[in-house]
Design a protein around this motif. Structure first.
Motif, PDB file in Angstrom:
ATOM      1  N   VAL A  42      84.903  63.671  57.558  1.00  0.00           N
ATOM      2  CA  VAL A  42      85.915  62.713  57.989  1.00  0.00           C
ATOM      3  C   VAL A  42      87.143  63.451  58.512  1.00  0.00           C
ATOM      4  O   VAL A  42      87.664  63.160  59.592  1.00  0.00           O
ATOM      5  CB  VAL A  42      86.302  61.767  56.837  1.00  0.00           C
ATOM      6  N   VAL A  43      87.614  64.420  57.732  1.00  0.00           N
ATOM      7  CA  VAL A  43      88.843  65.132  58.074  1.00  0.00           C
ATOM      8  C   VAL A  43      88.694  65.918  59.370  1.00  0.00           C
ATOM      9  O   VAL A  43      89.607  65.971  60.198  1.00  0.00           O
ATOM     10  CB  VAL A  43      89.245  66.060  56.911  1.00  0.00           C
ATOM     11  N   ASN A  44      87.538  66.528  59.584  1.00  0.00           N
ATOM     12  CA  ASN A  44      87.363  67.411  60.733  1.00  0.00           C
ATOM     13  C   ASN A  44      86.809  66.720  61.974  1.00  0.00           C
ATOM     14  O   ASN A  44      86.601  67.359  62.994  1.00  0.00           O
ATOM     15  CB  ASN A  44      86.443  68.578  60.356  1.00  0.00           C
ATOM     16  N   GLY A  45      86.544  65.413  61.891  1.00  0.00           N
ATOM     17  CA  GLY A  45      86.119  64.695  63.090  1.00  0.00           C
ATOM     18  C   GLY A  45      84.695  64.975  63.499  1.00  0.00           C
ATOM     19  O   GLY A  45      84.407  65.111  64.694  1.00  0.00           O
ATOM     20  N   CYS A  46      83.784  65.051  62.515  1.00  0.00           N
ATOM     21  CA  CYS A  46      82.374  65.266  62.861  1.00  0.00           C
ATOM     22  C   CYS A  46      81.466  64.385  62.017  1.00  0.00           C
ATOM     23  O   CYS A  46      80.360  64.789  61.670  1.00  0.00           O
ATOM     24  CB  CYS A  46      81.999  66.736  62.739  1.00  0.00           C
ATOM     25  N   CYS A  47      81.942  63.192  61.659  1.00  0.00           N
ATOM     26  CA  CYS A  47      81.134  62.234  60.892  1.00  0.00           C
ATOM     27  C   CYS A  47      80.053  61.598  61.741  1.00  0.00           C
ATOM     28  O   CYS A  47      78.900  61.485  61.332  1.00  0.00           O
ATOM     29  CB  CYS A  47      82.029  61.115  60.357  1.00  0.00           C
ATOM     30  N   SER A 104      80.800  63.196  42.915  1.00  0.00           N
ATOM     31  CA  SER A 104      82.140  63.246  43.503  1.00  0.00           C
ATOM     32  C   SER A 104      82.105  63.102  45.013  1.00  0.00           C
ATOM     33  O   SER A 104      82.944  63.639  45.709  1.00  0.00           O
ATOM     34  CB  SER A 104      82.832  64.566  43.131  1.00  0.00           C
ATOM     35  N   TYR A 105      81.108  62.401  45.521  1.00  0.00           N
ATOM     36  CA  TYR A 105      81.054  62.211  46.964  1.00  0.00           C
ATOM     37  C   TYR A 105      82.211  61.327  47.413  1.00  0.00           C
ATOM     38  O   TYR A 105      82.791  60.566  46.646  1.00  0.00           O
ATOM     39  CB  TYR A 105      79.722  61.601  47.401  1.00  0.00           C
ATOM     40  N   PHE A 106      82.543  61.439  48.694  1.00  0.00           N
ATOM     41  CA  PHE A 106      83.678  60.711  49.265  1.00  0.00           C
ATOM     42  C   PHE A 106      83.196  59.338  49.711  1.00  0.00           C
ATOM     43  O   PHE A 106      82.715  59.159  50.812  1.00  0.00           O
ATOM     44  CB  PHE A 106      84.222  61.502  50.465  1.00  0.00           C
ATOM     45  N   LYS A 107      83.307  58.362  48.815  1.00  0.00           N
ATOM     46  CA  LYS A 107      82.872  57.003  49.142  1.00  0.00           C
ATOM     47  C   LYS A 107      83.995  56.311  49.898  1.00  0.00           C
ATOM     48  O   LYS A 107      84.990  55.894  49.316  1.00  0.00           O
ATOM     49  CB  LYS A 107      82.513  56.233  47.875  1.00  0.00           C
ATOM     50  N   VAL A 108      83.840  56.227  51.204  1.00  0.00           N
ATOM     51  CA  VAL A 108      84.921  55.770  52.051  1.00  0.00           C
ATOM     52  C   VAL A 108      85.194  54.284  51.863  1.00  0.00           C
ATOM     53  O   VAL A 108      84.280  53.460  51.909  1.00  0.00           O
ATOM     54  CB  VAL A 108      84.582  56.044  53.540  1.00  0.00           C
ATOM     55  N   TYR A 109      86.467  53.966  51.621  1.00  0.00           N
ATOM     56  CA  TYR A 109      86.886  52.573  51.692  1.00  0.00           C
ATOM     57  C   TYR A 109      86.867  52.179  53.163  1.00  0.00           C
ATOM     58  O   TYR A 109      87.554  52.768  53.984  1.00  0.00           O
ATOM     59  CB  TYR A 109      88.286  52.409  51.110  1.00  0.00           C
ATOM     60  N   GLN A 110      86.042  51.212  53.511  1.00  0.00           N
ATOM     61  CA  GLN A 110      85.988  50.743  54.890  1.00  0.00           C
ATOM     62  C   GLN A 110      86.632  49.370  54.971  1.00  0.00           C
ATOM     63  O   GLN A 110      86.204  48.434  54.305  1.00  0.00           O
ATOM     64  CB  GLN A 110      84.552  50.668  55.399  1.00  0.00           C
ATOM     65  N   PRO A 111      87.690  49.247  55.748  1.00  0.00           N
ATOM     66  CA  PRO A 111      88.366  47.951  55.850  1.00  0.00           C
ATOM     67  C   PRO A 111      87.423  46.849  56.308  1.00  0.00           C
ATOM     68  O   PRO A 111      86.455  47.084  57.040  1.00  0.00           O
ATOM     69  CB  PRO A 111      89.450  48.204  56.907  1.00  0.00           C
ATOM     70  N   THR A 112      87.707  45.642  55.853  1.00  0.00           N
ATOM     71  CA  THR A 112      86.980  44.445  56.266  1.00  0.00           C
ATOM     72  C   THR A 112      88.002  43.389  56.650  1.00  0.00           C
ATOM     73  O   THR A 112      88.994  43.207  55.938  1.00  0.00           O
ATOM     74  CB  THR A 112      86.093  43.910  55.122  1.00  0.00           C
ATOM     75  N   GLU A 113      87.766  42.726  57.769  1.00  0.00           N
ATOM     76  CA  GLU A 113      88.698  41.698  58.212  1.00  0.00           C
ATOM     77  C   GLU A 113      88.956  40.708  57.078  1.00  0.00           C
ATOM     78  O   GLU A 113      88.021  40.138  56.507  1.00  0.00           O
ATOM     79  CB  GLU A 113      88.148  40.966  59.434  1.00  0.00           C
ATOM     80  N   GLY A 114      90.229  40.517  56.732  1.00  0.00           N
ATOM     81  CA  GLY A 114      90.582  39.537  55.722  1.00  0.00           C
ATOM     82  C   GLY A 114      90.571  40.043  54.300  1.00  0.00           C
ATOM     83  O   GLY A 114      90.844  39.277  53.382  1.00  0.00           O
ATOM     84  N   ASP A 154      88.219  53.105  63.401  1.00  0.00           N
ATOM     85  CA  ASP A 154      87.830  52.593  64.706  1.00  0.00           C
ATOM     86  C   ASP A 154      88.333  51.159  64.893  1.00  0.00           C
ATOM     87  O   ASP A 154      88.288  50.345  63.966  1.00  0.00           O
ATOM     88  CB  ASP A 154      86.307  52.630  64.847  1.00  0.00           C
ATOM     89  N   THR A 155      88.782  50.846  66.092  1.00  0.00           N
ATOM     90  CA  THR A 155      89.378  49.533  66.340  1.00  0.00           C
ATOM     91  C   THR A 155      88.378  48.398  66.240  1.00  0.00           C
ATOM     92  O   THR A 155      88.739  47.262  65.926  1.00  0.00           O
ATOM     93  CB  THR A 155      90.017  49.498  67.744  1.00  0.00           C
ATOM     94  N   SER A 156      87.095  48.674  66.475  1.00  0.00           N
ATOM     95  CA  SER A 156      86.072  47.629  66.466  1.00  0.00           C
ATOM     96  C   SER A 156      85.238  47.649  65.198  1.00  0.00           C
ATOM     97  O   SER A 156      85.119  46.653  64.499  1.00  0.00           O
ATOM     98  CB  SER A 156      85.156  47.771  67.683  1.00  0.00           C
ATOM     99  N   THR A 157      84.670  48.812  64.868  1.00  0.00           N
ATOM    100  CA  THR A 157      83.767  48.892  63.714  1.00  0.00           C
ATOM    101  C   THR A 157      84.516  49.126  62.406  1.00  0.00           C
ATOM    102  O   THR A 157      83.946  48.945  61.330  1.00  0.00           O
ATOM    103  CB  THR A 157      82.765  50.039  63.895  1.00  0.00           C
ATOM    104  N   LEU A 158      85.776  49.579  62.484  1.00  0.00           N
ATOM    105  CA  LEU A 158      86.589  49.917  61.316  1.00  0.00           C
ATOM    106  C   LEU A 158      86.001  51.074  60.507  1.00  0.00           C
ATOM    107  O   LEU A 158      86.288  51.230  59.326  1.00  0.00           O
ATOM    108  CB  LEU A 158      86.825  48.690  60.420  1.00  0.00           C
ATOM    109  N   ALA A 159      85.188  51.904  61.159  1.00  0.00           N
ATOM    110  CA  ALA A 159      84.681  53.123  60.526  1.00  0.00           C
ATOM    111  C   ALA A 159      85.774  54.188  60.549  1.00  0.00           C
ATOM    112  O   ALA A 159      86.585  54.239  61.477  1.00  0.00           O
ATOM    113  CB  ALA A 159      83.449  53.628  61.279  1.00  0.00           C
ATOM    114  N   PRO A 160      85.829  55.066  59.529  1.00  0.00           N
ATOM    115  CA  PRO A 160      86.858  56.121  59.521  1.00  0.00           C
ATOM    116  C   PRO A 160      86.630  57.112  60.659  1.00  0.00           C
ATOM    117  O   PRO A 160      85.508  57.550  60.902  1.00  0.00           O
ATOM    118  CB  PRO A 160      86.671  56.777  58.155  1.00  0.00           C
ATOM    119  N   LEU A 161      87.714  57.473  61.347  1.00  0.00           N
ATOM    120  CA  LEU A 161      87.630  58.408  62.470  1.00  0.00           C
ATOM    121  C   LEU A 161      88.134  59.797  62.109  1.00  0.00           C
ATOM    122  O   LEU A 161      87.572  60.791  62.551  1.00  0.00           O
ATOM    123  CB  LEU A 161      88.422  57.875  63.666  1.00  0.00           C
ATOM    124  N   GLY A 162      89.213  59.866  61.335  1.00  0.00           N
ATOM    125  CA  GLY A 162      89.719  61.183  61.010  1.00  0.00           C
ATOM    126  C   GLY A 162      91.053  61.143  60.301  1.00  0.00           C
ATOM    127  O   GLY A 162      91.677  60.089  60.138  1.00  0.00           O
TER     128      GLY A 162
END
Length: 589
Positions: free
Chosen positions: A260-265, A396-406, A455-463
């Motif tokens: 996530v941090v380095n931009g290669c997800c 200890s994996y990085f379980k990303v909080y992914q935003p959800t509309e609402g 990401d503006t559409s999928t709300l996946a983490p970019l970096g």
């Protein structure tokens, strides 16, 4: 090409290895007429599975198939034991499928060799093993030893033969030749109306940012889109896709923080349009039924390692994943696992649907059902998880909080108010979960004490935008900076108002500011990149970083040998100039 000594394969592999003769990798043969039952092998965890209702035992069903999917192998030729035991785990499964219906294959998701020196080349003792000719020869021999056809795609380490090859093109040519691949991508018909499709990373030395970004080139993307057009769901086609990294929008949340941090997800992570292209194709083409990826070196015990389709395509773009199930694949060798798991994926399917299973290499090849997907019609599926998360102490994996509309983490107002305090209730800590949209449409959020862009559409983490060292204990505000510009609506790029000189509609320019409420004099202004994004695109190409390090080593050698200075004290004082960069560190595996 630099000349070098190639060690014999027998010497390079672990002594005592017993490979069966290489198997041709030609097009899969159609299943022969069947006279035996094709029912599932009776495994402890699968015998009562709902998949039995799909009638895979019907010998007249030419759509039955069986796939073995291997994650990042990272073969170390000095240590082949885990690969040999892994092959022994797989052979009974593959042999059963081969004798039953014949529609069987294995797919390797790339990253075939260990990215370190493996005592393989005495002429260049510091040479990395990954991406070398020897690496691909050993990998081809191993993958060819399972008695069934195999396919392979390149990951972010498969063109890493930087001491042997001058260019990506030279390295790719050897990769293709060794694995008998006419093109980087592949398509195979494994059963009736069922295609296997692989997309390959083809750029390493020429990467704009980190060399470990998984980049599918434009030619492959055009080929892939054309293939999807020619094989529509309405004609009964079912397509299973394979890539080293998953696409943006897959919804997979079992990630490694460094990716996530380095931009290669994600595939083509640093290119906004190309990164989003794959999920757009998934949404448009309902023939894509599943997409398998590796890259993260994490296990398959978590439900977040598999995501199901969400909403019908006619109901909107988010969080629409078409008709596709996305699944992460673990690793076989213990030394490459980041959470202790050693697992592979098994897929069994037919005209009624398919199973996604785990082959556990720490349990003697025990098969566990993870998910069942049943086809309702050509464009709709029902997915069912077979078990809850299987946790272990120390996960200890990085379980990303992914935003959800609402959801409750959304902070409204940042996109249209003159001043918005994001975390008004309390300073940022490691439990803060907040996200907001700017008037430009960009999405920022806080997780694990870090500021990320999504990401503006999928709300996946970019970096990464701001690390926890610079954010913990701080307050975030969004305020007007007083200049109007045009916004780009990324989801409707071709439907912008004509009155705007560029694309988009009128917006206010905004400033994102971070400060310590107890000492507000020191403020950090979060400046966007030239392309409007906020995440830090600062991890340089590995070749560039390698040369930088060598220049520093040359300076150190001069200081010690010519100036007579003490090595350890000088090493701490050597600095380099890279404009805004402060370190040569930044590896992303």
């Amino acid at each position: 090409m630099i000349s070098r000594t190639i060690l014999p394969l027998v010497a390079a592999a672990q002594s005592g290895s017993s490979f069966v003769p290489f198997v041709s990798r030609g097009r899969l043969n159609p299943a022969p007429p069947l006279s035996v039952s094709t029912s599932l092998p009776v495994d402890v965890d699968v015998s009562d599975a709902t998949f039995s209702s799909m009638d895979q035992s019907d010998p007249s069903d030419p759509s039955s198939f069986c796939l073995g999917i291997f994650g990042d192998l990272h073969i170390d030729p000095r240590n082949m034991q885990d690969y040999e035991s892994g092959r022994n785990d797989w052979l009974p499964i593959l042999n059963e499928a081969r004798s039953s219906h014949g529609n069987v294959a294995i797919v390797s998701l790339g990253d075939l060799g260990e990215s370190k020196n493996c005592d393989h080349n005495p002429i260049i003792p510091t040479e990395l093993y990954a991406g070398t000719t020897l690496c691909h020869e050993v990998a081809a021999e191993y993958l060819g030893s399972f008695g069934v056809p195999y396919e392979v795609i390149g990951g972010n380490h498969d063109l890493e033969g930087i001491d042997e090859f001058e260019t990506d093109e030279e390295n790719l040519e050897v990769f293709l030749k060794t694995h008998q691949k006419p093109t980087p991508q592949f398509v195979k018909q494994v059963a009736d109306k069922t295609l296997l499709v692989g997309l390959c990373s083809t750029i390493f030395r020429d990467a704009k940012y980190t060399s470990h970004e998984v980049i599918v080139d434009d030619e492959q993307i055009a080929w892939f889109e054309d293939l999807l057009i020619r094989h529509p769901a309405g004609d009964g086609w079912k397509i299973f896709v394979f890539s080293h990294a998953p696409p943006n929008g897959s919804g997979l949340r079992v990630l490694q923080e460094n990716h996530v941090v380095n931009g290669c997800c994600w595939l083509n992570h640093s290119d906004e349009a190309k990164c989003r292209k794959f999920i757009e194709l998934v949404r448009e083409h309902r023939s894509i039924k599943a997409w398998f990826s590796g890259h993260f070196h994490l296990g398959q015990d978590y439900q977040d390692s598999i995501t199901f389709p969400t909403i019908p395509c006619e109901e909107g773009p988010y969080p629409n994943r078409g008709s596709c199930v996305f699944a992460q694949t673990a690793v076989m060798r213990s030394g490459t696992s980041r959470d202790g798991r050693q697992q592979s994926r098994l897929v069994r399917g037919n005209s009624q649907g398919f199973q996604i299973c785990t082959v556990d290499h720490q349990e003697g090849g025990k098969v566990r059902l993870d998910a069942t997907v049943t086809y309702k019609d050509c464009g709709h599926e029902v997915g069912t998880y077979a078990h809850s998360d299987v946790s272990r102490g120390g996960d200890s994996y990085f379980k990303v909080y992914q935003p959800t509309e609402g959801d409750r983490g959304y902070i409204c107002g940042a996109e249209d108010e003159d001043l918005c305090t994001i975390n008004e209730a309390a300073p940022v800590d490691e439990d803060t979960r907040l996200w907001w949209r700017l008037s430009s449409g960009r999405v920022l959020g806080v997780i694990n004490g870090m500021l990320l862009e999504f990401d503006t559409s999928t709300l996946a983490p970019l970096g990464l935008v701001l690390p926890k060292e610079e954010l913990l204990g701080k307050t975030i505000i969004v305020t007007d900076s007083g200049v109007e510009e045009c916004i780009i609506d990324f989801d409707n790029i071709d439907e912008q108002p004509e009155e705007c000189d560029d694309e988009g509609f009128m917006e206010r320019e905004q400033a994102v500011v971070v400060y310590d409420a107890e000492d507000p004099k020191g403020m950090t202004v979060i400046q966007p990149n030239e392309d409007g994004s906020y995440w830090r695109k600062i991890v340089r190409n590995k070749i560039v970083r390698m040369k930088e390090k060598r220049r520093e080593q040359a300076a150190l050698k001069y200081a010690v040998e010519v100036l007579g200075l003490e090595e350890n004290s000088v090493k701490k004082e050597i600095v380099s100039t890279w404009g805004p960069y402060t370190s040569t560190r930044g590896n992303a595996l």
